[in-house]
Design a protein around this motif. Structure first.
Motif, PDB file in Angstrom:
ATOM      1  N   LEU A 180       0.848  -1.210   0.000  1.00  0.00           N
ATOM      2  CA  LEU A 180       0.000   0.000   0.000  1.00  0.00           C
ATOM      3  C   LEU A 180       0.882   1.257   0.000  1.00  0.00           C
ATOM      4  O   LEU A 180       0.593   2.236  -0.688  1.00  0.00           O
ATOM      5  CB  LEU A 180      -0.905   0.003   1.235  1.00  0.00           C
ATOM      6  N   ALA A 181       1.983   1.192   0.750  1.00  0.00           N
ATOM      7  CA  ALA A 181       2.880   2.352   0.837  1.00  0.00           C
ATOM      8  C   ALA A 181       3.643   2.573  -0.465  1.00  0.00           C
ATOM      9  O   ALA A 181       4.203   3.657  -0.681  1.00  0.00           O
ATOM     10  CB  ALA A 181       3.855   2.154   1.988  1.00  0.00           C
ATOM     11  N   ARG A 182       3.699   1.562  -1.324  1.00  0.00           N
ATOM     12  CA  ARG A 182       4.511   1.644  -2.557  1.00  0.00           C
ATOM     13  C   ARG A 182       3.617   1.735  -3.813  1.00  0.00           C
ATOM     14  O   ARG A 182       4.094   1.720  -4.943  1.00  0.00           O
ATOM     15  CB  ARG A 182       5.370   0.359  -2.604  1.00  0.00           C
ATOM     16  N   LEU A 183       2.322   1.815  -3.578  1.00  0.00           N
ATOM     17  CA  LEU A 183       1.360   1.763  -4.692  1.00  0.00           C
ATOM     18  C   LEU A 183       1.409   3.042  -5.548  1.00  0.00           C
ATOM     19  O   LEU A 183       1.534   4.139  -5.012  1.00  0.00           O
ATOM     20  CB  LEU A 183      -0.046   1.617  -4.086  1.00  0.00           C
ATOM     21  N   ASN A 184       1.322   2.872  -6.831  1.00  0.00           N
ATOM     22  CA  ASN A 184       1.287   4.034  -7.733  1.00  0.00           C
ATOM     23  C   ASN A 184      -0.121   4.602  -7.835  1.00  0.00           C
ATOM     24  O   ASN A 184      -1.114   3.919  -7.542  1.00  0.00           O
ATOM     25  CB  ASN A 184       1.772   3.628  -9.128  1.00  0.00           C
ATOM     26  N   THR A 185      -0.218   5.824  -8.319  1.00  0.00           N
ATOM     27  CA  THR A 185      -1.509   6.462  -8.552  1.00  0.00           C
ATOM     28  C   THR A 185      -2.324   5.591  -9.522  1.00  0.00           C
ATOM     29  O   THR A 185      -1.794   5.095 -10.508  1.00  0.00           O
ATOM     30  CB  THR A 185      -1.291   7.865  -9.149  1.00  0.00           C
ATOM     31  N   PHE A 186      -3.578   5.425  -9.210  1.00  0.00           N
ATOM     32  CA  PHE A 186      -4.505   4.571  -9.965  1.00  0.00           C
ATOM     33  C   PHE A 186      -4.095   3.090  -9.950  1.00  0.00           C
ATOM     34  O   PHE A 186      -4.430   2.325 -10.847  1.00  0.00           O
ATOM     35  CB  PHE A 186      -4.692   5.070 -11.409  1.00  0.00           C
ATOM     36  N   GLY A 187      -3.354   2.699  -8.894  1.00  0.00           N
ATOM     37  CA  GLY A 187      -2.968   1.297  -8.735  1.00  0.00           C
ATOM     38  C   GLY A 187      -4.186   0.417  -8.472  1.00  0.00           C
ATOM     39  O   GLY A 187      -5.256   0.901  -8.089  1.00  0.00           O
ATOM     40  N   ARG A 188      -4.007  -0.893  -8.707  1.00  0.00           N
ATOM     41  CA  ARG A 188      -5.095  -1.868  -8.463  1.00  0.00           C
ATOM     42  C   ARG A 188      -4.556  -2.999  -7.588  1.00  0.00           C
ATOM     43  O   ARG A 188      -3.460  -3.506  -7.850  1.00  0.00           O
ATOM     44  CB  ARG A 188      -5.582  -2.494  -9.779  1.00  0.00           C
ATOM     45  N   THR A 201      -4.971 -13.462  15.429  1.00  0.00           N
ATOM     46  CA  THR A 201      -5.717 -12.193  15.375  1.00  0.00           C
ATOM     47  C   THR A 201      -5.163 -11.319  14.255  1.00  0.00           C
ATOM     48  O   THR A 201      -3.955 -11.091  14.201  1.00  0.00           O
ATOM     49  CB  THR A 201      -5.532 -11.436  16.720  1.00  0.00           C
ATOM     50  N   PRO A 202      -6.027 -10.802  13.372  1.00  0.00           N
ATOM     51  CA  PRO A 202      -5.529  -9.927  12.301  1.00  0.00           C
ATOM     52  C   PRO A 202      -4.812  -8.707  12.874  1.00  0.00           C
ATOM     53  O   PRO A 202      -5.235  -8.166  13.888  1.00  0.00           O
ATOM     54  CB  PRO A 202      -6.810  -9.503  11.569  1.00  0.00           C
ATOM     55  N   LYS A 203      -3.725  -8.300  12.181  1.00  0.00           N
ATOM     56  CA  LYS A 203      -2.907  -7.206  12.713  1.00  0.00           C
ATOM     57  C   LYS A 203      -3.448  -5.825  12.365  1.00  0.00           C
ATOM     58  O   LYS A 203      -3.188  -4.850  13.049  1.00  0.00           O
ATOM     59  CB  LYS A 203      -1.496  -7.304  12.122  1.00  0.00           C
ATOM     60  N   GLY A 204      -4.154  -5.736  11.242  1.00  0.00           N
ATOM     61  CA  GLY A 204      -4.627  -4.413  10.806  1.00  0.00           C
ATOM     62  C   GLY A 204      -3.602  -3.733   9.912  1.00  0.00           C
ATOM     63  O   GLY A 204      -2.436  -4.116   9.887  1.00  0.00           O
ATOM     64  N   LEU A 205      -4.074  -2.716   9.165  1.00  0.00           N
ATOM     65  CA  LEU A 205      -3.220  -2.051   8.183  1.00  0.00           C
ATOM     66  C   LEU A 205      -2.942  -0.614   8.604  1.00  0.00           C
ATOM     67  O   LEU A 205      -3.855   0.109   8.989  1.00  0.00           O
ATOM     68  CB  LEU A 205      -3.921  -2.041   6.813  1.00  0.00           C
ATOM     69  N   LYS A 206      -1.673  -0.210   8.490  1.00  0.00           N
ATOM     70  CA  LYS A 206      -1.317   1.188   8.816  1.00  0.00           C
ATOM     71  C   LYS A 206      -1.499   2.101   7.614  1.00  0.00           C
ATOM     72  O   LYS A 206      -1.729   3.292   7.757  1.00  0.00           O
ATOM     73  CB  LYS A 206       0.157   1.264   9.248  1.00  0.00           C
ATOM     74  N   ASN A 207      -1.345   1.532   6.412  1.00  0.00           N
ATOM     75  CA  ASN A 207      -1.253   2.371   5.206  1.00  0.00           C
ATOM     76  C   ASN A 207      -2.514   2.360   4.348  1.00  0.00           C
ATOM     77  O   ASN A 207      -2.457   2.682   3.155  1.00  0.00           O
ATOM     78  CB  ASN A 207      -0.056   1.896   4.365  1.00  0.00           C
ATOM     79  N   PHE A 208      -3.645   1.991   4.936  1.00  0.00           N
ATOM     80  CA  PHE A 208      -4.871   1.863   4.145  1.00  0.00           C
ATOM     81  C   PHE A 208      -5.250   3.186   3.460  1.00  0.00           C
ATOM     82  O   PHE A 208      -5.799   3.209   2.363  1.00  0.00           O
ATOM     83  CB  PHE A 208      -6.018   1.381   5.036  1.00  0.00           C
ATOM     84  N   LEU A 211      -5.008   4.367  -0.318  1.00  0.00           N
ATOM     85  CA  LEU A 211      -6.023   4.169  -1.367  1.00  0.00           C
ATOM     86  C   LEU A 211      -6.655   5.499  -1.760  1.00  0.00           C
ATOM     87  O   LEU A 211      -7.038   5.695  -2.912  1.00  0.00           O
ATOM     88  CB  LEU A 211      -7.115   3.207  -0.882  1.00  0.00           C
ATOM     89  N   VAL A 212      -6.742   6.425  -0.811  1.00  0.00           N
ATOM     90  CA  VAL A 212      -7.367   7.723  -1.107  1.00  0.00           C
ATOM     91  C   VAL A 212      -6.441   8.570  -1.971  1.00  0.00           C
ATOM     92  O   VAL A 212      -6.783   8.937  -3.095  1.00  0.00           O
ATOM     93  CB  VAL A 212      -7.716   8.487   0.193  1.00  0.00           C
ATOM     94  N   HIS A 213      -5.237   8.836  -1.448  1.00  0.00           N
ATOM     95  CA  HIS A 213      -4.402   9.771  -2.226  1.00  0.00           C
ATOM     96  C   HIS A 213      -3.823   9.154  -3.484  1.00  0.00           C
ATOM     97  O   HIS A 213      -3.448   9.867  -4.404  1.00  0.00           O
ATOM     98  CB  HIS A 213      -3.355  10.484  -1.350  1.00  0.00           C
ATOM     99  N   LYS A 214      -3.794   7.820  -3.552  1.00  0.00           N
ATOM    100  CA  LYS A 214      -3.342   7.181  -4.801  1.00  0.00           C
ATOM    101  C   LYS A 214      -4.524   6.894  -5.731  1.00  0.00           C
ATOM    102  O   LYS A 214      -4.342   6.322  -6.800  1.00  0.00           O
ATOM    103  CB  LYS A 214      -2.618   5.861  -4.498  1.00  0.00           C
ATOM    104  N   ARG A 215      -5.710   7.246  -5.307  1.00  0.00           N
ATOM    105  CA  ARG A 215      -6.947   6.974  -6.096  1.00  0.00           C
ATOM    106  C   ARG A 215      -6.910   5.515  -6.603  1.00  0.00           C
ATOM    107  O   ARG A 215      -7.126   5.235  -7.800  1.00  0.00           O
ATOM    108  CB  ARG A 215      -7.086   7.931  -7.294  1.00  0.00           C
ATOM    109  N   ALA A 216      -6.601   4.612  -5.677  1.00  0.00           N
ATOM    110  CA  ALA A 216      -6.375   3.213  -6.057  1.00  0.00           C
ATOM    111  C   ALA A 216      -7.612   2.369  -5.767  1.00  0.00           C
ATOM    112  O   ALA A 216      -8.483   2.760  -4.999  1.00  0.00           O
ATOM    113  CB  ALA A 216      -5.180   2.678  -5.268  1.00  0.00           C
ATOM    114  N   ALA A 217      -7.662   1.204  -6.403  1.00  0.00           N
ATOM    115  CA  ALA A 217      -8.809   0.302  -6.223  1.00  0.00           C
ATOM    116  C   ALA A 217      -8.344  -1.000  -5.590  1.00  0.00           C
ATOM    117  O   ALA A 217      -7.295  -1.534  -5.950  1.00  0.00           O
ATOM    118  CB  ALA A 217      -9.447   0.007  -7.569  1.00  0.00           C
TER     119      ALA A 217
END
Ligand SMILES: NC(=O)c1ccc[n+]([C@@H]2O[C@H](COP(=O)([O-])OP(=O)(O)OC[C@H]3O[C@@H](n4cnc5c(N)ncnc54)[C@H](OP(=O)(O)O)[C@@H]3O)[C@@H](O)[C@H]2O)c1
Length: 286
Positions: A180-188, A201-208, A211-217
């Motif tokens: 997520l931290a390395r994702l490009n703009t409009f990444g999928r 127990t799931p750890k959870g995501l810090k970089n979720f 998705l907003v600023h990379k406009r990713a799906a």
């Protein structure tokens, strides 16, 4: 095993464990299914299965490849890679595609399909032997051992210098966070599995929020919603295999009594390729 994923029924104490298997018809009361024919479908961890809904079985065309391929590259794992990469990842030539669990049943095909689309393909796996296999045999551009890297972020930075456009996620957890931290703009991100989260127990995501600023799906999927694509997928994958555009590796253990250990070993990463258990001889080779 808990039935939480919608693609396998929960295991029940005292019941035969269901599994996708190749079988040969020994006896039939069903029209259209003749003794001796080869089929695949949900059978069981057993030598003989009674199938009350034969419509759920698919007939095998042995001219398309080894009969075991029907439960590997020409079956569900193959369709999963095909749909998850091509329909949901939508790789475009020149993009960087990253695949986790890249030497496994689904991952090995997901990466090769992206390479055929003209992408730079990078994989991760849990041993140096798997990493070599991914680069030398599966022809990925690069791969790394996620167990020995000090930092997943730095490994991704090194192997994906232009960022990640498509991530085929088989593992979830820390790797998903790092991508997520390395994702490009409009990444999928095509979420196929979360194997690192299947226990505990799931750890959870810090970089979720990336998705907003990379406009990713990000799209999760279960292959059973895509069965309508099977008939288009099968001849294409068979042709790619026959032409050598795609190679496929199976990891075959022999013996009905070894199924539990083979299954647990797969979850631990012992398998190099699709883990299968052979419980009888292949009639097409006799
Ligand atoms: N969405 C669907 O419809 C669908 C369909 C089929 C499969 N799946 C999912 O797709 C994923 C891959 O399945 P597959 O059948 O192709 O299995 P596979 O990759 O052949 O085998 C599982 C691999 O996962 C890796 N692994 C195990 N624990 C891990 C951890 N904690 N962190 C990272 N990797 C770990 C191991 O490889 P390493 O040595 O590399 O760690 C192991 O060999 C699974 O998550 C599965 O549940 C989803």
């Amino acid at each position: 095993m808990k039935g939480a994923t919608a693609y396998a029924a929960a295991f029940e104490l005292g019941k035969v464990i269901p599994v996708r298997a190749v079988g040969q018809i020994e006896r039939s009361n069903a029209q259209g299914f003749e003794v001796g024919e080869l089929v695949w479908g949900f059978l069981g961890w057993e030598q003989y299965s009674l199938v009350s809904d034969p419509i759920s079985l698919r007939k095998i065309d042995p001219t398309l490849g080894s009969i075991s391929y029907n439960i590997s590259c020409l079956g569900m794992p193959g369709l999963t890679a095909y749909v998850g990469m091509l329909d949901l990842g939508r790789p475009v030539a020149g993009e960087t595609v990253f695949v986790s669990a890249a030497s496994g049943a689904v991952g090995q095909l997901a990466g090769q399909l992206a390479r055929m689309a003209g992408c730079r393909v990078v994989g991760s796996a849990g041993s140096d032997e798997k990493v070599r296999h991914i680069v030398e045999k599966l022809r990925f551009d690069a791969a790394f051992n996620y167990k020995t890297e000090e930092s997943l972020e730095r490994a991704l930075e090194m192997h994906c210098p232009a960022g990640v456009d498509v991530y085929f996620d088989n593992v979830g957890g820390d790797m998903l966070d790092a991508v997520l931290a390395r994702l490009n703009t409009f990444g999928r991100i095509s979420v196929c599995g979360q194997i690192s989260e299947y226990e505990g127990t799931p750890k959870g995501l810090k970089n979720f929020s990336a998705l907003v600023h990379k406009r990713a799906a990000i799209t999760g999927f279960i292959i059973y919603d895509h069965m309508d694509k099977f008939d288009a997928f099968l001849p294409k994958m068979a042709a790619w295999l026959a032409a050598g555009d795609v190679v496929y590796y199976e990891d075959i253990v022999e013996g009905l009594d070894r199924i539990p250990a083979a299954f647990i070993g797969m979850l631990r990463g012992e398998n190099l390729g699709k883990r299968l258990v052979k419980v009888g001889s292949d009639p097409t080779l006799q």
